[in-house]
Write an enzyme that holds these catalytic residues in place. Structure first.
Site, PDB file in Angstrom:
ATOM      1  N   LYS A  53       0.843  -1.204   0.000  1.00  0.00           N
ATOM      2  CA  LYS A  53       0.000   0.000   0.000  1.00  0.00           C
ATOM      3  C   LYS A  53       0.876   1.252   0.000  1.00  0.00           C
ATOM      4  O   LYS A  53       0.616   2.220  -0.719  1.00  0.00           O
ATOM      5  CB  LYS A  53      -0.937  -0.013   1.215  1.00  0.00           C
ATOM      6  CG  LYS A  53      -2.071  -1.031   1.044  1.00  0.00           C
ATOM      7  CD  LYS A  53      -2.747  -1.413   2.348  1.00  0.00           C
ATOM      8  CE  LYS A  53      -3.734  -2.560   2.119  1.00  0.00           C
ATOM      9  NZ  LYS A  53      -4.276  -3.137   3.334  1.00  0.00           N
ATOM     10  N   GLN A  97      -4.438  -1.843   9.813  1.00  0.00           N
ATOM     11  CA  GLN A  97      -4.257  -3.160   9.197  1.00  0.00           C
ATOM     12  C   GLN A  97      -4.781  -4.245  10.133  1.00  0.00           C
ATOM     13  O   GLN A  97      -4.366  -4.341  11.285  1.00  0.00           O
ATOM     14  CB  GLN A  97      -2.759  -3.375   8.887  1.00  0.00           C
ATOM     15  CG  GLN A  97      -2.472  -4.644   8.121  1.00  0.00           C
ATOM     16  CD  GLN A  97      -3.130  -4.688   6.743  1.00  0.00           C
ATOM     17  OE1 GLN A  97      -3.031  -3.754   5.970  1.00  0.00           O
ATOM     18  NE2 GLN A  97      -3.827  -5.774   6.435  1.00  0.00           N
ATOM     19  N   ASP A 120     -11.152   2.921   4.276  1.00  0.00           N
ATOM     20  CA  ASP A 120     -11.453   1.493   4.132  1.00  0.00           C
ATOM     21  C   ASP A 120     -12.965   1.260   4.105  1.00  0.00           C
ATOM     22  O   ASP A 120     -13.427   0.198   3.688  1.00  0.00           O
ATOM     23  CB  ASP A 120     -10.866   0.721   5.331  1.00  0.00           C
ATOM     24  CG  ASP A 120      -9.664  -0.138   4.945  1.00  0.00           C
ATOM     25  OD1 ASP A 120      -9.524  -0.444   3.757  1.00  0.00           O
ATOM     26  OD2 ASP A 120      -8.897  -0.495   5.844  1.00  0.00           O
TER      27      ASP A 120
END
Ligand code: NAP
Length: 290
Positions: A53, A97, A120
């Site tokens: 990412k 994460q 997200d």
């Protein structure tokens, strides 16, 4: 006739190319889209996702901010790190994460993310907005899947979509998006309580496998000509490989390719689209008025 390969890598490149001019417009206003990543512990898969990412951000001229906490970090410290990102004006998107270490409530940590920076799309506020159709950040994997289905040229209106898996990050939000009026599919969601899985999957015009079970979907479970989207990422032992394993999806790719109309590979299908939609949401966040 073998299925058409739905190349997620290529589509991801196309979407990223479309972000370039938007990032340039922001740069002219003195804004660099910034993605903050919080990694707790040293889970090798998580470390490699985070690295991918950050690399993708750098390639597009975006900034990334990384905060690493030890595996024994307590929930309060993790939430405090999230709040610091919430308050930082250079941060437009926050990614925590997952998975988090045992004993830490993922729900409480996710709820601490400001919905305005929830790129997200995991916070209850964003999910609620998605369900009622208000502007929001769409969750990245389902959003990437919708784009893959679009490029497959599948007529979604009236199509029967079958999703194998009902997680909060893939199956549930995808079911919601596919039933939006603009897409208009009829959706069946399968899970471990489903009786006779194959009976459902064989009726799918669009079949999405997101169960996390290696090669669960066999050729006999697929309707000829169906669009098959394989979300699974599973490591299976393979002594012929130097590292001793290889990645497979939730679909028996070789056999199902002979039956399906179109299919995503693993790797190179849904994965690159997930990262790309994260960048997409971060750019969108940076474009919003402060
Ligand atoms: P998850 O939270 O473990 O959920 C799996 C779902 O599949 C559950 O709803 C489970 O049912 C269902 N399921 C499991 N075995 C089944 C079976 N034999 N028959 C029918 N349903 C079954 O997984 P997830 O986080 O959604 O991830 C799923 C897979 O996608 C994993 O391999 C993950 O690595 C991968 N993934 C890939 C990406 C990407 O970008 N490529 C992104 C996210 C996830 P129950 O609810 O009844 O337990």
């Amino acid at each position: 006739m073998p299925a058409t390969l739905l190349d997620g890598k290529k589509l991801a490149e196309d979407v990223r190319s479309g972000l370039g001019p938007r990032i340039a417009v922001l740069a002219a206003r003195g804004i660099v889209p910034g993605l903050a990543v919080l990694l707790v512990g040293e889970n090798p898969a998580s470390v490699s996702y985070v690295t991918a990412k950050e690399k993708a951000c750098a390639e597009l001229g975006m900034r990334s901010f990384e905060r690493r906490l030890p595996a024994d970090a307590v929930e309060a410290d993790i939430i405090e790190a999230v709040r610091e990102f919430n308050a930082d004006p250079a941060v437009h998107g926050i990614l925590v994460q997952l998975p988090l270490p045992k004993g830490v409530s993922e729900s409480r940590v996710i709820e601490a993310i400001s919905p305005a920076k929830d790129v997200d799309g995991f916070t209850p506020v964003n999910i609620g907005r998605m369900v009622i159709g208000d502007p929001c950040f769409l969750p990245c994997t389902p959003h990437g899947i919708i784009k893959l289905i679009e490029v497959a040229g599948v007529a979604t209106a009236g199509a029967h979509a079958v999703i194998v898996g009902r997680s909060n990050i893939v199956g549930k939000p995808l079911a919601n998006l596919l039933t939006r009026k603009s897409i208009n599919a009829t959706v069946t969601v399968c899970h471990t309580g489903t009786r006779d899985l194959a009976e459902h999957t064989r009726r799918a015009d669009i079949l999405v496998a997101c169960a996390g079970v290696p090669e669960l979907i066999k050729a006999g479970m697929v309707k000829p000509g169906a669009c098959v989207i394989d979300v699974g990422v599973n490591r299976v032992d393979d002594p012929s490989k130097a590292k001793g394993w290889r990645l497979v999806g939730d679909v028996d790719f070789a056999a199902v390719s002979e039956v399906a109309g179109s299919i995503t590979p693993v790797p190179g299908g849904v994965g690159p689209m997930t990262i790309t939609m994260l960048l997409y949401n971060t750019v969108e966040s940076a474009e919003r008025p402060a």
